[in-house]
Structure formats: structure tokens, C-alpha cells
Design a protein around this motif. Structure first.
Motif, PDB file in Angstrom:
ATOM      1  N   VAL B  34       0.791  -1.230  -0.172  1.00  0.00           N
ATOM      2  CA  VAL B  34      -0.070  -0.223   0.042  1.00  0.00           C
ATOM      3  C   VAL B  34       1.163   1.228   0.046  1.00  0.00           C
ATOM      4  CG1 VAL B  34      -1.826   1.169   1.342  1.00  0.00           C
ATOM      5  CG2 VAL B  34      -1.776  -1.222   1.207  1.00  0.00           C
ATOM      6  N   GLY B  35       0.777   2.047  -0.967  1.00  0.00           N
ATOM      7  CA  GLY B  35       1.805   3.210  -1.553  1.00  0.00           C
ATOM      8  C   GLY B  35       2.767   2.870  -2.069  1.00  0.00           C
ATOM      9  N   LEU B  36       2.640   3.396  -3.381  1.00  0.00           N
ATOM     10  CA  LEU B  36       3.923   3.531  -4.351  1.00  0.00           C
ATOM     11  C   LEU B  36       4.668   4.681  -4.524  1.00  0.00           C
ATOM     12  CD1 LEU B  36       4.722   0.952  -5.884  1.00  0.00           C
ATOM     13  CD2 LEU B  36       2.214   0.978  -4.982  1.00  0.00           C
ATOM     14  N   GLY B  37       5.037   5.187  -3.396  1.00  0.00           N
ATOM     15  CA  GLY B  37       5.799   6.307  -3.243  1.00  0.00           C
ATOM     16  C   GLY B  37       7.463   6.102  -2.845  1.00  0.00           C
ATOM     17  N   GLY B  38       7.803   6.661  -1.910  1.00  0.00           N
ATOM     18  CA  GLY B  38       9.275   6.725  -1.435  1.00  0.00           C
ATOM     19  C   GLY B  38       9.678   5.462  -0.840  1.00  0.00           C
ATOM     20  N   LEU B  39       8.710   4.682  -0.221  1.00  0.00           N
ATOM     21  CA  LEU B  39       8.704   3.389   0.360  1.00  0.00           C
ATOM     22  C   LEU B  39       8.471   2.427  -0.385  1.00  0.00           C
ATOM     23  CD1 LEU B  39       7.701   4.123   4.289  1.00  0.00           C
ATOM     24  CD2 LEU B  39      10.264   3.752   3.457  1.00  0.00           C
ATOM     25  N   GLY B  40       7.299   2.521  -0.959  1.00  0.00           N
ATOM     26  CA  GLY B  40       6.708   1.357  -1.739  1.00  0.00           C
ATOM     27  C   GLY B  40       7.779   1.049  -3.062  1.00  0.00           C
ATOM     28  N   SER B  41       8.456   2.233  -3.637  1.00  0.00           N
ATOM     29  CA  SER B  41       9.450   2.050  -4.730  1.00  0.00           C
ATOM     30  C   SER B  41      10.426   0.890  -4.469  1.00  0.00           C
ATOM     31  CB  SER B  41      10.002   3.367  -4.706  1.00  0.00           C
ATOM     32  OG  SER B  41       9.164   4.227  -5.411  1.00  0.00           O
ATOM     33  N   PRO B  42      11.007   1.103  -3.499  1.00  0.00           N
ATOM     34  CA  PRO B  42      12.268   0.065  -3.092  1.00  0.00           C
ATOM     35  C   PRO B  42      11.727  -1.242  -2.873  1.00  0.00           C
ATOM     36  CG  PRO B  42      12.364   1.674  -1.337  1.00  0.00           C
ATOM     37  CD  PRO B  42      11.615   2.237  -2.310  1.00  0.00           C
ATOM     38  N   VAL B  43      10.614  -1.186  -1.948  1.00  0.00           N
ATOM     39  CA  VAL B  43       9.890  -2.347  -1.684  1.00  0.00           C
ATOM     40  C   VAL B  43       9.539  -3.144  -2.841  1.00  0.00           C
ATOM     41  CG1 VAL B  43       7.780  -3.366  -0.344  1.00  0.00           C
ATOM     42  CG2 VAL B  43       9.175  -1.640   0.741  1.00  0.00           C
ATOM     43  N   SER B  44       8.878  -2.620  -3.787  1.00  0.00           N
ATOM     44  CA  SER B  44       8.256  -3.153  -4.816  1.00  0.00           C
ATOM     45  C   SER B  44       9.212  -3.895  -5.633  1.00  0.00           C
ATOM     46  CB  SER B  44       7.275  -2.265  -5.385  1.00  0.00           C
ATOM     47  OG  SER B  44       7.757  -1.206  -6.051  1.00  0.00           O
ATOM     48  N   ILE B  45      10.239  -2.926  -5.843  1.00  0.00           N
ATOM     49  CA  ILE B  45      11.644  -3.132  -6.962  1.00  0.00           C
ATOM     50  C   ILE B  45      12.081  -4.793  -6.253  1.00  0.00           C
ATOM     51  CG2 ILE B  45      13.796  -2.816  -7.581  1.00  0.00           C
ATOM     52  CD1 ILE B  45      12.640   0.145  -7.855  1.00  0.00           C
ATOM     53  N   LEU B 195      14.648   6.633   2.591  1.00  0.00           N
ATOM     54  CA  LEU B 195      13.563   5.837   2.115  1.00  0.00           C
ATOM     55  C   LEU B 195      14.120   4.704   1.654  1.00  0.00           C
ATOM     56  CD1 LEU B 195      11.952   8.972   0.529  1.00  0.00           C
ATOM     57  CD2 LEU B 195      10.845   7.374   2.164  1.00  0.00           C
ATOM     58  N   GLY B 196      15.137   4.362   0.882  1.00  0.00           N
ATOM     59  CA  GLY B 196      15.697   3.283   0.255  1.00  0.00           C
ATOM     60  C   GLY B 196      16.308   2.344   1.428  1.00  0.00           C
TER      61      GLY B 196
END
Lengths: 83, 248
Positions: B34-45, B195-196
Motif C-alpha cells: 500500500v503506497g507506491l511512493g518513497g517506501l513502496g518504490s524500493p519495496v516493490s522493486i 527511504l531506500g
């Protein structure tokens, strides 16, 4: 007795001017609680959410009643929800 | 698993804690981000790269140029696109094996509980307390582990709440509903690599939960002041008065 108070991030502005980074040591009485100490440094209630005594999270009720021992470290972090 | 997949995941499968069994678990897993911002970016990648089989992306926001300093799953040509579309395209380019579902609106009520039930892990990469409280309630209700991260300015926090363990605290044990701040990275700023760091820890905890290896941050909250590189670990206790996780 003496304890160490650490105020992190935006809360560090409430520490005395001679503090190193976000930490200050000072004398307290045996009757002091987290609430009375934060009042002494004029830290607003609404900015206090994560209160750690020697690395253990204190729930709000404990902050009103729990007293300290010599050498304790009280650390406060502001709430963080950004992402 | 075909030869290409064996090669793709070889550097993690050579870890004895993971091996083929762990990789199979990842491929059969489903994670709700939930959330594709600063945290969701590295998580999803990281989750897509590692071969998590099913990923559900939730965000209703569109990519703005001011996001690109830190939201590394999006790129300049994506400005104006829905973040879920931009992220999905990027993640599928990294790993076409992953099945990605997208939800372009706020997850609430029954739909949230339904998605939480289907997920093996929920990753909270949101940017506000309202969403965080809602995800926590869904996590507790469905007994789905919640990997929670937050960051602003130079400060970050990350932990795991695992309601499968009755002794685990929940997010509501940590933050009461009287929490006054609604600070956002947009209004207060944030340093990008923080965030990374936090997002990568969230991804690492998620992979461990999915494979059932190691120990997670359950019961422990990592607090990082990256301006002074001051890393603290706090012990979290279940709140006996918590209105969410202590209702028996």
C-alpha cells in the motif's frame, strides 16, 4: 540522581543550549516522572509519542507514574508517518 | 522452475536458508503493498526482483516531477501517469514472471479485509496515519503480518507486527488515535536514501516472513536518525488497553 534525556529530530530544539547532538544529562528527584521531566523542558504533549526508557517503549499510562533510577536514559521520538 | 528462473534467482538460492524451497515459497506468495511512493518504490522493486509471485499495488496518486527525487520506481516519462501503472511497467520489465494486480483507489472496509485475507504479508508504505490505522486493523482482523515503515526529514522507523502471534503488539499499541501530526514528506521534506534504507529493510523483512526464515523485527522498533546515523532499537510491548489487538 542523574539521568540522560535524548530528544530526537524536531524535538531536539527543546534541549538546553549546551546539549551535544540530541542528548543532555541532568539531575532529577526521586518523584520525577516522564511527564514532569518533559514539562520542565517545555516539550509539547502532542509532539511526544515514542517514549523509550533504556530502550523499552513506555505506554502513556507508564509515563505518568514510572519513576527513574540513577543512570537511566529517557529517549523521545516524534511521530513519523511519511512514506 | 525453468533454467532461466534458476539462473535469475541463483544468487539467493545458493543461500542455504533460502535454497529451492524458499524460492518456491516466494513464487507462491502474495504481497499487498500500500503506497507506491518513497517506501513502496524500493519495496516493490526488491520483492519483484526476488521473485515474489503475486504483488498487489495500491495507490490512487499520479507521478509528479517532485516525486522523482526519491520514488525510484518511477521515471521522468511517467509524469502524469498513475503510479500503479508506472510501477507495474517498471516491475514487469525487471521480472516478467511476477503477476501484478493494481488497485487505483483507497482500499477500505470489506475490500481492504478481502485483500488482506488473500495476502501473505501486508506492506505499509503509506504516508498518513489514517491509512496506517486501517491497515493495522485489517492485519489484526485477518491475522496477516504487517511490515510497517515510515520516514520523514532524516528520521525513519521500521518494524513488523505479526498477529499470528498473540503476544505481538500492533501498530495501535504504538500510536494512539490522538496522534496529532499529519506531517508528510511533501510538506516537510525527506532525504531520498533514507527511504531506500527503510524500504529495503521492509523488503528484507517481507522476504523472511514469506519464506519463514530467520527472526523478524516483531516486538522491536528500529529508529534511525540518519542525520547523525544514530540507530536505535526499541522493545515494543503489547498495550493491555489496546482497542484493536486486545479485544478477545
Amino acid at each position: 540522581m542523574e539521568i540522560t534525556l535524548k530528544l530526537y529530530a524536531s524535538l531536539s530544539q527543546y534541549l538546553p543550549e549546551n546539549s551535544v547532538k540530541h542528548s543532555a544529562k541532568f539531575e532529577i528527584s526521586t518523584s520525577d516522572t516522564t511527564i514532569s521531566i518533559l514539562d520542565r523542558f517545555n516539550v509539547p504533549d502532542k509532539e511526544v509519542h515514542l517514549v523509550l526508557l533504556n530502550g523499552v517503549y513506555l505506554h502513556p499510562e507508564e509515563r505518568k507514574s514510572l519513576n527513574f533510577s540513577d543512570g537511566d536514559t529517557l529517549a523521545i521520538w516524534p511521530p513519523v508517518a511519511g512514506g | 522452475m525453468n533454467d532461466e528462473q534458476l539462473l535469475r534467482y541463483s544468487r539467493q538460492m545458493m543461500l542455504p536458508e533460502i535454497d529451492a524451497a524458499g524460492q518456491e515459497k516466494l513464487s507462491e506468495s502474495r504481497v499487498l503493498i500500500v503506497g507506491l511512493g518513497g517506501l513502496g518504490s524500493p519495496v516493490s522493486i526488491y520483492l519483484a526482483s526476488a521473485g515474489v509471485g503475486n504483488i498487489v499495488l495500491v495507490d490512487f496518486d499520479k507521478v509528479d516531477i517532485s516525486n522523482l527525487q526519491r520514488q525510484i520506481v518511477h521515471t521522468t516519462p511517467d509524469i502524469g501517469r498513475l503510479k500503479i501503472d508506472s510501477a507495474k511497467e517498471h516491475l514487469q520489465a525487471i521480472n516478467p514472471d511476477v503477476k501484478i494486480d493494481c488497485i487505483d483507489h483507497a482500499l477500505e472496509a470489506k475490500e481492504l479485509v478481502n485483500e488482506a485475507t488473500k495476502a501473505d504479508v501486508i506492506v505499509d508504505a503509506s504516508d498518513n496515519f489514517q491509512t496506517r490505522f486501517a491497515l493495522n486493523e485489517a492485519s489484526v482482523k485477518t491475522k496477516t503480518p504487517l511490515v510497517s515503515g515510515a520516514a520523514i526529514r532524516f528520521e525513519g522507523q521500521v518494524t513488523v507486527f505479526d498477529p499470528r502471534d498473540e503476544t505481538s503488539p500492533c501498530y495501535r499499541c504504538l500510536y494512539g488515535d490522538d496522534v496529532a501530526t499529519q506531517e508528510t514528506c511533501t510538506a516537510n521534506g525527506v532525504i531520498a536514501p533514507l527511504l531506500g534504507i527503510i524500504g529495503s529493510i521492509q523488503a528484507n523483512e517481507t522476504l523472511k516472513l514469506l519464506m519463514g526464515i530467520g527472526e523478524t523485527l516483531q516486538g522491536k522498533l528500529l529508529l534511525l536518525d540518519s542525520l547523525y546515523m544514530d540507530l536505535n532499537q526499541a522493545i515494543l510491548k503489547k498495550d493491555p488497553a489496546c482497542p484493536v489487538c486486545n479485544i478477545s
